[in-house]
Design an enzyme around this catalytic site. Structure first.
Site, PDB file in Angstrom:
ATOM      1  N   SER A 156       0.670  -0.861  -0.115  1.00 43.00           N
ATOM      2  CA  SER A 156      -0.400  -0.243   0.240  1.00 43.00           C
ATOM      3  C   SER A 156       0.777   1.122  -0.133  1.00 43.00           C
ATOM      4  O   SER A 156      -0.022   1.967  -0.175  1.00 43.00           O
ATOM      5  CB  SER A 156      -1.205   0.299   1.347  1.00 43.00           C
ATOM      6  OG  SER A 156      -1.984  -0.399   0.917  1.00 43.00           O
ATOM      7  N   CYS A 196      -9.238  -2.052   2.979  1.00 47.32           N
ATOM      8  CA  CYS A 196      -8.252  -0.334   2.619  1.00 47.32           C
ATOM      9  C   CYS A 196      -9.160  -0.070   0.949  1.00 47.32           C
ATOM     10  O   CYS A 196     -10.080   0.325   0.727  1.00 47.32           O
ATOM     11  CB  CYS A 196      -6.982  -1.194   2.436  1.00 47.32           C
ATOM     12  SG  CYS A 196      -6.294   0.328   2.488  1.00 47.32           S
ATOM     13  N   HIS A 204      -6.586  -2.340   8.299  1.00 39.69           N
ATOM     14  CA  HIS A 204      -6.272  -3.316   8.101  1.00 39.69           C
ATOM     15  C   HIS A 204      -6.969  -4.434   9.588  1.00 39.69           C
ATOM     16  O   HIS A 204      -5.754  -4.074  10.611  1.00 39.69           O
ATOM     17  CB  HIS A 204      -5.290  -3.432   7.879  1.00 39.69           C
ATOM     18  CG  HIS A 204      -4.912  -3.334   7.120  1.00 39.69           C
ATOM     19  ND1 HIS A 204      -3.633  -3.139   6.007  1.00 39.69           N
ATOM     20  CD2 HIS A 204      -5.509  -2.165   6.093  1.00 39.69           C
ATOM     21  CE1 HIS A 204      -3.401  -2.663   5.046  1.00 39.69           C
ATOM     22  NE2 HIS A 204      -4.273  -1.842   5.027  1.00 39.69           N
ATOM     23  N   GLU A 264      -6.295  -7.629  10.374  1.00 41.86           N
ATOM     24  CA  GLU A 264      -5.450  -8.672  10.667  1.00 41.86           C
ATOM     25  C   GLU A 264      -4.576  -8.213  11.306  1.00 41.86           C
ATOM     26  O   GLU A 264      -3.113  -8.734  12.290  1.00 41.86           O
ATOM     27  CB  GLU A 264      -5.052  -9.532   9.029  1.00 41.86           C
ATOM     28  CG  GLU A 264      -3.459  -8.974   8.746  1.00 41.86           C
ATOM     29  CD  GLU A 264      -3.800  -7.306   7.979  1.00 41.86           C
ATOM     30  OE1 GLU A 264      -2.570  -7.028   8.778  1.00 41.86           O
ATOM     31  OE2 GLU A 264      -4.499  -6.801   8.049  1.00 41.86           O
TER      32      GLU A 264
END
Length: 360
Positions: free
Chosen positions: A46, A248, A333, A335
């Site tokens: 990203s 995202c 995010h 995770e």
């Protein structure tokens, strides 16, 4: 060697250039407020082509290890830090950060007043910058500054070929559209007994449905979501066909596919300490984020969606859900690589949607 960062408005920050006179770069200058996780940041697709400023004053103190890499290589344009730790100590350390930067060919400017640089970006907004040696000619600097910031960086980070990660027996089949996915996201899905098939970003909807997925995951990734109109059109064809979960960039692409609009934030959200409120429960989660664009809340009006999460820093849309279909997405995010794991439950909700749709 002495070096400097020059912003497009002429503001200059001086420091030491790691890697010598050839360690020059150009790109959009952004900042991340995380205290740890520098290796995950450097290997997060990203950040493709961006010059990342880390606000924590000492970077590299626990070294690096291959297990923390989030992609096949680093895609960042450059790194700016205050103190680059020379004598790290970590139980898993395989290389120092300096050795990692050398191996990945990442230009780094250190001994920089990152607090002043961050305040500059917060007040003036993100802008282009160049990292050069102190002795670089003005003509070379002008040529670097004249280069346009690259559009559609998704094509630089997406997988070139489809691949599959198997899970245990009788798994749910998840097709992931790879816009720049992180390894830990794939690991999170596999831990939930998902067989994950990762496909290139521009894979046609028909090819995705031909894989007979139980659900479709839209990954994180870099850049402006409007730079990938072909991807948006394919996602539009998938709506109503299978349960969908996006994060995202995938969150923004999904919103555009449903008829909403996005816009560029002044300086973005980048860090592992971003507070988000769940409007359904009233609870606040601390989240990991990395994005420079957001969904226009007004553009969601009249669409069959409801806003489920908002940022407590600026009120921007952090999550939405379709009112009748098993479709949802969040801006952050879940995770947590790096960052807190407050929101990992969101993957469970995706699993529940797939099981319900499958009749399991």
């Amino acid at each position: 060697m002495k070096g400097k960062l020059i912003l497009e408005d002429g503001t200059t920050f001086r420091g030491q250039l790691f890697g010598g006179s050839n360690a020059t770069t150009e790109g959009e200058v952004v900042f991340n407020t995380g205290m740890t996780g520098y290796q995950e940041i450097l290997t997060d697709p990203s950040y493709c082509r961006q010059i990342v400023t880390l606000t924590y004053p000492i970077i590299g103190n626990y070294g690096t290890a291959k297990e923390f890499n989030q992609s096949r290589k680093s895609f960042v344009g450059g790194l700016i830090v205050d103190e680059l730790c020379e004598k790290p100590s970590g139980s898993n350390m395989q290389k120092t950060l300096a050795e990692f930067l050398t191996a990945e060919k990442i230009p780094c400017l250190y001994e920089v007043d990152t607090r002043a640089l961050t305040k500059k970006i917060r007040s003036a907004g993100t802008m282009k910058g160049v990292i050069v040696s102190e002795y670089t000619s003005q003509n070379t600097i002008n040529e670097m500054m004249a280069l346009p910031i690259r559009k559609n960086v998704v094509e630089m980070v997406t997988t070139p070929v489809m691949y599959t990660l198997d899970a245990r027996a009788n798994p749910l089949n998840v097709v992931t559209m790879d816009f720049g996915i992180k390894r830990n996201i794939l690991d999170a899905l596999r831990k939930l007994n998902c067989r994950v098939t990762v496909v290139p970003a521009k894979t046609p909807a028909e090819a995705i449905l031909a894989l007979n997925p139980d659900g479709i995951f839209l990954s994180n990734g870099p850049g402006d979501p409007k730079d990938v109109p072909d991807v948006i059109n394919e996602v539009k064809k998938l709506i109503g066909k299978r349960p969908i979960f996006g994060i995202c960039l995938g969150h923004q692409i999904l919103a555009l596919a449903m008829g909403a609009n996005t816009y560029k934030l002044k300086f973005g959200h980048r860090g592992s300490n971003q507070p988000v409120k769940n409007l359904e429960t009233g609870k606040v989660a601390i989240t990991a984020q990395n994005h420079g664009y957001a969904i226009d809340a007004k553009s969601l009006q009249g669409l069959p969606v409801e806003i489920t999460h908002v940022s407590l820093n600026d009120g921007t849309v952090e999550g939405f859900r379709h009112t009748s279909l098993p479709i949802s997405s969040v801006q952050y995010h879940p995770e947590a690589a790096p960052g807190p794991n407050d929101s990992v439950r969101l993957f469970d909700e995706f699993i529940d949607n797939m099981k319900t749709a499958k009749g399991a």
